[in-house]
Design a protein around this motif. Structure first.
Motif, short mmCIF file in Angstrom:
data_model
loop_
_atom_site.label_atom_id
_atom_site.label_comp_id
_atom_site.label_asym_id
_atom_site.label_seq_id
_atom_site.Cartn_x
_atom_site.Cartn_y
_atom_site.Cartn_z
N SER A 220 0.84 -1.22 0.00
CA SER A 220 0.00 0.00 0.00
C SER A 220 0.87 1.25 0.00
CB SER A 220 -0.88 0.07 1.25
OG SER A 220 -1.62 -1.06 1.39
N ILE A 221 1.92 1.22 0.81
CA ILE A 221 2.81 2.39 0.89
C ILE A 221 3.46 2.63 -0.47
CG2 ILE A 221 4.92 3.28 1.95
CD1 ILE A 221 4.07 1.70 4.51
N LYS A 222 3.97 1.55 -1.04
CA LYS A 222 4.63 1.66 -2.36
C LYS A 222 3.61 2.19 -3.39
CE LYS A 222 7.52 0.51 -5.83
NZ LYS A 222 8.64 1.37 -6.17
N GLY A 223 2.41 1.64 -3.37
CA GLY A 223 1.40 2.07 -4.33
C GLY A 223 1.02 3.53 -4.17
N ALA A 224 0.97 3.99 -2.93
CA ALA A 224 0.58 5.38 -2.68
C ALA A 224 1.67 6.35 -3.14
CB ALA A 224 0.30 5.58 -1.19
N LEU A 225 2.93 5.99 -2.91
CA LEU A 225 4.02 6.91 -3.23
C LEU A 225 4.53 6.77 -4.66
CD1 LEU A 225 6.14 6.90 0.06
CD2 LEU A 225 4.76 8.73 -0.87
N ASP A 226 4.33 5.60 -5.22
CA ASP A 226 4.89 5.35 -6.55
C ASP A 226 3.89 4.53 -7.37
OD1 ASP A 226 6.61 5.00 -8.71
OD2 ASP A 226 7.79 3.42 -7.74
N PRO A 227 2.73 5.13 -7.69
CA PRO A 227 1.66 4.36 -8.33
C PRO A 227 2.06 3.76 -9.67
CG PRO A 227 1.16 6.72 -8.29
CD PRO A 227 2.37 6.53 -7.45
N ASP A 228 3.00 4.38 -10.37
CA ASP A 228 3.38 3.85 -11.69
C ASP A 228 4.60 2.92 -11.61
OD1 ASP A 228 1.33 5.28 -12.90
OD2 ASP A 228 2.56 7.09 -12.95
N ASN A 229 5.02 2.63 -10.38
CA ASN A 229 6.13 1.69 -10.19
C ASN A 229 7.38 2.10 -10.97
OD1 ASN A 229 7.19 -0.54 -8.92
ND2 ASN A 229 6.53 -1.99 -10.48
N LEU A 230 7.77 3.35 -10.77
CA LEU A 230 8.93 3.87 -11.50
C LEU A 230 10.21 3.88 -10.68
CD1 LEU A 230 7.30 6.98 -13.25
CD2 LEU A 230 7.93 4.80 -14.31
N MET A 231 10.06 3.80 -9.35
CA MET A 231 11.22 3.93 -8.47
C MET A 231 11.79 2.56 -8.13
SD MET A 231 11.67 7.20 -7.52
CE MET A 231 11.24 8.01 -9.04
N ASN A 232 12.93 2.25 -8.70
CA ASN A 232 13.63 0.98 -8.43
C ASN A 232 12.67 -0.21 -8.40
OD1 ASN A 232 15.94 -0.46 -8.08
ND2 ASN A 232 16.23 0.05 -5.92
N PRO A 233 11.92 -0.42 -9.48
CA PRO A 233 10.92 -1.49 -9.47
C PRO A 233 11.58 -2.87 -9.37
CG PRO A 233 11.21 -0.64 -11.68
CD PRO A 233 12.04 0.24 -10.78
#
Ligand code: MLT
Ligand code: ZN
Length: 483
Positions: free
Chosen positions: A460-473
Motif C-alpha cells: 500500500s505504501i509503495k502504491g501510494a508513493l509510486d503508483p506507476d512503479n517507476l522507483m527501483n521497481p
C-alpha cells in the motif's frame, strides 16, 4: 513541474529512445548522459558478481532540481529509474535492470554545511562515507556509522539501506544518525525537511519511511547527519572463548564494566577466524592461536586515554578471572590495533577463493544465535557435506553473517543453500536481513520474516508513493502473483 529542455533540438525522425536521451541531455548536459557502449562496467554489474544488465542510459545530475527534472522526463516516458550510490551493495538493490535509467548521484558529492554548534553536517547523497567521516573528524566530531565498504559506500546508499556496521551497539544504525532528509518523489516533486533537531513530532515522519526503503519510494538527495564528540581514546582487544555459552554474559559484563564506552563487539566463529587469518599470514601473524570456539573483537571509545585503558584492562582481567574468556590480546599501538581489526574487516582478498558464494546477514536474538549457527551449518552440510562455511557477525546487535562457498558446477546451489539457511532463520523467528536489505536477492524470502499483513502494508505504501512503479521497481517486494 515543467521539464526545462535546454539546447537540444528534437527532430521528427528520432526514436522514442533518442528523444528520451535528448531530454535527459537537456537536463544535465551531454557529458553526463551515457548510453550503449559508453556505459562503464561499474554501472552494469553488482559487487557480488551475481547480476548484470545494461541500463538504457546512465544520467549524472548535479543537484536536487536536476534529479526532479529527470524524474519528470522518466515519468513522461514511463521508463523506471534506479538510483546508484557506491555500487557496493550486496543484494542487488542498486542493480539497474535492463532498459531502465540508472541515476548516478556521484556528482552530488558536496558537503553543504558543517554546523559545529548543532553537531550536524548537511551533505548531498553522493558523498562517500569515508569522506564524511574525515570531514567530521577535522571538526573534532564523529560520524559513528562505520563499515568495511566505507571507501565506496555513499551517504545516500547507507540511508537507502539503513546501514549498520561495527558500531551499532553504541550508536545505532543509519536511521539513528539521520535528522533531516530531502528526497525527490515519483511525481517529480521535492520533499525537504532538513531539520537539525533531535525532536520533531509534527505528524507522520516520512523521513523514517525513506531510511531503509532501498530507493523504492523516492530518491534521497540530501541529509542532515547527527554527529557525536570525537573520541580521544580507542582500546581494542581480541578475546578467545572456549564456548559460545559465555558470549551473552561476557557482553553484559563488559558493557557494564566499561561505563557506556563499549562500541564494538564482533564475533568470529573458529571457522571464520582460521580461514581469514590464514589468508592474511603473509601480512601479519595470527593475533591469538587457533583452537578456541569463538573469538570476539571488542573496542571501547572514550575521552581519557590513561583512564580508559585502565578501565579496559581491569574489565578484561576480571572477565578472564570469571572464566568468561580464556585468552585476550590487547592492542598497544595503532599498528597492533589495525592488525586486530584486519582479521574482521579486511575481507576482500581473503574472500576471493570463496567465489561463487552465498552471503547472509540475518538476525536472531543473541540467545538463539548458536542454535541458528548449528542448524544452518547442518542444513547446508546435508546438501553439500564439504561446503566451506564461515560464521561471524555483529553479535552485540544479534546480527549473524555467514558465507558459504557454492559448488560452481551446480546451478541450483545458491537457491538450495539460501532456502536451507532462511528456513532456519524463519523457524527461530529471526530476520532474513539484519542490515544489507532485501534488494533483488531476498525478495522471495520476505514472507519468512514479514507476515502477509505486513507485506500488504508495504504494498500500500509503495502504491501510494509510486503508483506507476517507476522507483527501483522489482526490488524489496516479491511479485504479487507468486507471494
Ligand atoms: C560486514 O559486516 O563486513 C558487512 O556487512 C559485509 C559482510 O560481511 O557481509
Ligand atoms: Zn555486517
Amino acid at each position: 513541474m515543467e521539464t526545462t529542455i535546454r539546447k537540444y533540438e528534437l527532430s521528427a525522425s528520432m526514436s522514442a529512445g533518442d528523444v528520451l536521451l535528448q531530454h535527459l541531455r537537456g537536463v544535465v548536459g551531454a557529458s553526463n548522459v551515457f548510453s550503449g557502449s559508453e556505459i562503464e562496467e561499474r554501472y552494469r554489474s553488482d559487487m557480488m558478481r551475481k547480476y548484470s544488465s545494461t541500463p538504457l542510459c546512465v544520467v549524472r545530475p548535479s543537484s536536487t532540481e536536476e534529479v526532479a527534472k529527470i524524474v519528470q522526463v522518466a515519468r513522461n516516458a514511463k521508463i523506471p529509474l534506479t538510483t546508484l550510490g557506491g555500487c557496493t551493495g550486496v543484494v542487488g538493490g542498486g542493480m539497474c535492470l535492463q532498459g531502465e535509467i540508472a541515476l548516478s548521484l556521484e556528482r552530488m558529492n558536496k558537503i553543504i554545511e558543517f554546523d559545529v554548534e548543532s553537531m550536524t553536517m548537511t551533505v548531498e547523497a553522493g558523498v562517500v562515507l569515508q569522506r564524511a567521516q574525515e570531514e567530521a573528524e577535522s571538526h573534532d566530531l564523529l560520524l559513528p556509522l562505520d563499515l568495511g565498504a566505507r571507501g565506496s559506500a555513499t551517504i545516500g546508499g547507507t540511508i537507502a539501506t539503513n546501514a549498520g556496521g561495527v558500531r551499532v551497539l553504541r550508536w545505532g544504525t543509519m536511521r539513528d544518525m539521520v535528522l533531516g532528509l530531502e528526497a525527490v518523489l515519483a511525481d517529480g516533486s521535492i520533499v525537504s525537511s532538513l531539520t537539525k533537531s533531535l525532536k520533531d513530532n509534527a505528524g507522520y515522519h516520512w523521513r523514517d519511511l525513506f531510511v531503509g526503503s532501498e530507493g523504492t519510494l523516492g530518491i534521497v538527495t540530501r541529509a542532515v547527519l547527527r554527529l557525536r564528540p570525537l573520541p580521544k581514546s580507542a582500546q581494542t582487544a581480541l578475546l578467545a572463548l572456549n564456548d559460545f555459552g559465555c558470549v551473552p554474559q561476557l557482553l553484559r559484563f563488559l558493557d557494564a564494566s566499561f561505563a557506556g564506552q563499549l562500541s564494538t563487539f564482533e564475533l568470529m566463529w573458529a571457522d571464520f577466524y582460521e580461514f581469514v587469518s590464514a589468508a592474511q599470514l603473509q601480512q601479519r601473524q595470527r593475533p591469538l592461536p587457533l583452537g578456541s570456539a569463538v573469538y570476539v573483537l571488542i573496542e571501547t571509545l572514550g575521552a581519557d586515554v590513561g583512564r580508559d585503558m585502565e578501565l579496559f584492562e581491569r574489565g578484561l582481567a576480571e572477565a578472564l578471572e570469571r572464566g568468561l574468556a580464556s585468552d585476550v590480546v590487547i592492542a598497544q599501538t595503532e599498528r597492533e590495533r589495525a592488525n586486530l581489526w584486519a582479521v574482521r574487516d579486511d575481507l576482500t582478498e581473503a574472500y576471493k577463493p570463496l567465489f561463487p558464494l552465498a552471503a547472509f546477514d540475518v538476525s536472531v536474538s543473541l540467545k538463539d544465535m548458536p542454535h541458528l549457527v548449528d542448524r544452518a551449518r547442518s542444513a547446508v552440510q546435508q546438501l553439500y557435506p564439504c561446503a566451506t562455511m564461515l560464521f561471524y557477525g555483529h553479535a552485540g546487535d544479534g546480527n549473524l553473517h555467514a558465507v558459504v562457498k557454492l559448488d560452481p558446477n551446480d546451478a541450483a546451489a545458491e537457491a538450495k543453500v539460501e532456502g536451507a539457511v532462511y528456513e532456519c532463520v524463519r523457524d527461530l523467528g529471526g530476520s532474513i536481513s539484519a542490515e544489507h536489505g532485501i534488494g533483488l536477492a531476498k525478495r522471495k524470502y520476505l514472507s519468512y520474516t514479514r507476515s502477509p499483513a505486513e507485506v500488504a502494508l508495504m504494498r500500500s505504501i509503495k502504491g501510494a508513493l509510486d503508483p506507476d512503479n517507476l522507483m527501483n521497481p522489482g526490488k524489496v517486494l516479491p511479485d504479487s502473483q507468486t507471494h
